[in-house]
Design an enzyme around this catalytic site. Structure first.
Site, PDB file in Angstrom:
ATOM      1  N   SER A 275       0.867  -1.190   0.000  1.00 34.06           N
ATOM      2  CA  SER A 275       0.000   0.000   0.000  1.00 34.06           C
ATOM      3  C   SER A 275       0.893   1.225   0.000  1.00 34.06           C
ATOM      4  CB  SER A 275      -0.868   0.020   1.256  1.00 34.06           C
ATOM      5  OG  SER A 275      -0.104   0.450   2.374  1.00 34.06           O
ATOM      6  N   ASP A 276       0.331   2.412  -0.194  1.00 32.72           N
ATOM      7  CA  ASP A 276       1.114   3.611   0.075  1.00 32.72           C
ATOM      8  C   ASP A 276       0.956   3.927   1.565  1.00 32.72           C
ATOM      9  OD1 ASP A 276       2.747   5.801  -0.112  1.00 32.72           O
ATOM     10  OD2 ASP A 276       1.778   6.644  -1.880  1.00 32.72           O
ATOM     11  N   TRP A 277       1.684   4.914   2.007  1.00 34.01           N
ATOM     12  CA  TRP A 277       1.745   5.250   3.439  1.00 34.01           C
ATOM     13  C   TRP A 277       0.328   5.511   3.987  1.00 34.01           C
ATOM     14  CZ3 TRP A 277       6.357   6.247   6.441  1.00 34.01           C
ATOM     15  CH2 TRP A 277       6.116   6.742   7.726  1.00 34.01           C
ATOM     16  N   ALA A 278      -0.111   4.623   4.864  1.00 35.39           N
ATOM     17  CA  ALA A 278      -1.426   4.749   5.522  1.00 35.39           C
ATOM     18  C   ALA A 278      -2.604   4.793   4.547  1.00 35.39           C
ATOM     19  CB  ALA A 278      -1.451   5.963   6.444  1.00 35.39           C
TER      20      ALA A 278
END
Ligand code: BGC
Length: 742
Positions: A275-278
């Site tokens: 995923s991307d950050w959060a």
């Protein structure tokens, strides 16, 4: 009885042949997976940011709750954390350490948009190799690059990190970076796993504002946004990252169509998807999940293997499996993809980093490559009366402007490990180059790009008056582009326009160098300056590269990887647009409209009254100190059919006085399609070196497949009909040849 024996025989034969044919890595994964508890599997899917040797991190690693750590840079810490993973966790699975190494680690290369302007994939590959050599020495085995989002909106700060507007050029550059990062063999300790990001459509962000929503019809998604990602899969990229945006309402971290249907089923991708950050947690803010548990379920169902910093999987996946809301099979699939990358990286055999006695940073080779890339990334836009290159006859120069001596800003965005103390600025390089042979008068005029304090302008004017030529370095500070750094107005910021106008009044010739993270609207300044070099942010060696170009030790060969608009209101503006039913003609500009003119008297065609219909400079444009003539464009046959190829060739002659390099660009147009087709599409390019007076033939081969597109029924096909084909110096010039596909 006989049937039973036959069945047993067949079963045994099939079983053993499968087992034998199975890749050794897959066998190791099977074996390891069979010993893992559900909790340990979920632990592998968890990626955390480094917190040094904190007790919390150590205990999480010990209990098998961390699969990857990003942003941990201290070698001793990294090795100690790895020791805990390998020696003290039950199964001894190593952690993979990750970091954003985007355009260099210590030796900083031009921003990716600048690298794309080189149109030189070999050079770009060699830069990524340098980045890998430097970063792996610090323990980083996984970089979150290349970013291969198609970017057609210069307001978007992340255009700096992209390779520009075109799917073909971006594919070539992305593949070059992947090869450079991953090296010959992923298990080599100097290789880093690359990451194709951001999957997908992030560059289509509405109004160029980061993280914004996107609306992308599937035809456009497949024709424009996905091809670089498909090329990355074909090049063996180790990982993918989801984008932050939603497409048509579906955030990428929960997008089954993208991550399962396209990536896994259609493309057969066997790497890791992070995923991307959060971004998993952010599905709550997007308004598609009620809570983190729902977001976890959605992301895992959508095939997102690893959770970067949402703490979603680690806290919710187990309960979801136990309640039957997620199948353990889906967890197993994700863990397989993660372990596969770790095995391929050779982490099980070599988990630790060997501490070098001397860090391999800023080697002579690295600096030379960075300089060459900066040279080739610079685009000559204007050269009135051949002002450039300056000759020995020039005995005094005024080096002015906020970017003339801005060591941190010339590095550009996304280079967290860079040290600006190693930057060589234009001022420093020009002083070194000229030595005592000419006088260098330095005066910034404005202290930084947004500076509105016009006091320094008078000093810059005084300096200019004392010199024969003005070398003016303008643009943007690094912080004005990059993630979340978007601008609605993309003019030269601060009082820079006033500075240039004031300098113009001195009557001295102006060489303007633009150092920026994006295309800027520089129409007025282009008129005021006598010569213009567009340099983007050129990295550590930007100064020496620009000095070489200005004083003729190098000849410009960069070409625009993105259209330069006249005004922000033209955005999105890109060369491969559709013709429309009323293409622009008889343009009447706003100042020429007769007072009282009637509604229909202006031609009723497709253009802006204030900006017309053309960009300031088209995609692919770039001048040289020499000139190139294109002649004898030949198309090898009139008719192309399935299974055949067609050859397109032309002669390019260096008709000027300098040796130089030219980028010959191959474009096609499908004249009539079941859907309206772009006016031109890039299908190939070649960068060739020609000595003054020399001529060469460039040859391109086109296959029917290269002419295909996705039709309204979502079928990719090449439709019969007429095609035009160009070999040209940019996306607007040249005369087309023709052929028919039957
Ligand atoms: C960016 C990614 C980056 C990640 C990790 C995110 O904010 O969108 O491109 O790789 O942070 O630093």
């Amino acid at each position: 009885m006989l049937r039973k024996k036959l069945f047993l025989f067949l079963f045994t034969a099939v079983f053993f042949s499968c087992a034998q044919s199975k890749d050794p890595v897959e066998k190791k994964i099977d074996e390891l997976l069979s010993r893992m508890t559900l909790q340990e599997k979920i632990g592998q899917m968890n990626q955390l940011t480094g917190t040094g040797l904190s007790g919390d991190m150590i205990s999480q690693i010990k209990s098998g709750k961390v699969g990857s750590i990003l942003n941990e840079l201290d070698i001793k810490t990294t090795n100690e954390l790895q020791r805990v993973a390998v020696k003290e966790s039950r199964l001894g699975i190593p952690v993979v350490f990750a970091r954003d190494v985007i355009h260099g680690f210590k030796t900083i290369f031009p921003i990716p948009l600048g690298q794309a302007a080189t149109w030189n994939p070999q050079l770009v590959e060699s830069g990524a190799r340098v980045a890998a050599l430097e970063a792996t020495a610090a323990g980083i085995r996984w970089t979150f690059a290349p970013m291969i989002d198609i970017a057609r909106d210069p307001r978007w700060g992340r255009i700096a990190e992209s390779c520009g507007e075109d799917p073909y050029l971006t594919s070539q550059m992305g593949v070059a970076m992947i090869k450079g990062f991953q090296g010959e063999k992923l298990s080599d300790p100097t290789s880093m796993a690359a990451c194709a990001k951001h999957f997908a459509g992030y560059g289509a962000t509405e109004s160029g504002k980061d993280y914004n929503t996107t609306w992308i019809p599937e035809v456009q998604l497949r024709d424009v946004y996905l091809p670089p990602f498909k090329a990355a899969v074909d090049a063996g990229v180790s990982s993918f990252m989801c984008s932050f945006n939603d497409i048509n309402g579906v955030p990428s971290s929960g997008n089954e169509f993208l991550n399962r249907q396209v990536l896994r089923k259609e493309w057969n991708y066997s790497g890791l998807l992070v995923s991307d950050w959060a971004s998993i947690e952010q599905m709550i803010k997007h308004g598609v999940c009620t809570d983190l548990s729902a977001a976890t379920q959605k992301a895992i169902k959508a095939g997102v293997d690893m959770d970067m910093m949402s703490y979603a999987y680690i806290n919710h996946a187990e309960a979801l499996v136990k309640s039957g809301s997620l199948a353990e099979k889906q967890i197993d699939e994700a863990v397989r993809n993660i372990l596969r990358m770790k095995f391929r990286l050779g982490l099980f055999e070599n988990p630790y980093i060997e501490e070098p006695t001397e860090m391999p940073y800023y080697s002579v080779d690295a600096l030379l490559k960075a300089k060459q890339t900066a040279i080739e990334s610079t685009i000559l836009l204007k050269n009135e009366n051949n002002l450039l290159p300056l000759t020995d006859a020039v005995k005094s120069v005024a080096v002015l402007g906020p970017l003339s001596d801005a060591p941190a800003d010339q590095l550009g965005t996304w280079c967290f490990d860079a040290e600006s103390s190693h930057s060589v600025t234009p001022l420093a390089a020009i002083k070194t180059m000229l030595g005592s042979s000419a006088q260098v008068i330095a005066e910034k005029g404005l202290t930084y790009s947004r500076d509105m304090n016009a006091e320094g302008i008078a000093r810059a004017v005084d300096a200019a008056k004392k010199a024969e030529v003005i070398l003016l370095f303008v643009g943007e500070e690094a912080v004005l582009s990059g993630e979340a750094h978007c601008r609605a107005d993309i003019c030269l910021p601060g009082a820079q326009p006033e500075l240039i106008t004031a300098l113009k009044k001195t009557g001295k010739p102006i060489v303007m160098v633009v150092m920026a993270g994006r295309p800027l609207t520089i129409g007025k300044q282009l008129e005021e300056a006598n010569a213009v070099l567009y340099a983007f942010h050129g990295g550590t060696m930007a100064g020496p590269a620009l000095a070489d170009l200005i004083f003729g030790k190098a000849v410009p060969s960069g070409k625009l990887p993105v259209t330069l608009p006249r005004m922000a209101g033209q955005i999105p503006i890109y060369y491969s647009h559709k013709m429309t039913g009323r293409p622009a003609e008889n343009i009447v500009t706003i100042n020429n409209i007769p007072v009282g003119a009637g509604q229909t008297s202006l031609g009723n065609t497709s253009y802006h009254l204030d900006a017309g219909d053309s960009p300031l400079f088209p995609f692919g444009f770039g001048l040289s100190y020499t000139t190139f003539k294109y002649s004898d464009v030949k198309v090898s046959k009139n008719i192309l059919s399935l299974g055949q190829t067609i050859n397109v060739s032309c002669t390019i002659t260096n008709t000027g006085k300098y040796d130089g390099a030219e980028v010959a660009q191959l474009y096609t147009r499908d004249v009539v399609g079941s859907l309206a087709r772009p006016v031109r599409e890039l299908k190939g390019f070649q960068k060739i070196n020609l000595k003054a007076g020399e001529a060469a033939t460039v040859n391109f081969t086109l296959t029917p497949d290269q002419l295909s597109f996705w039709n309204a029924d979502m079928v990719k096909l090449t439709e019969p009909g007429d095609f035009q084909v160009w070999i040209s110096a940019d996306s607007q010039c040249g005369k087309p040849g023709t052929f028919k596909f039957i």
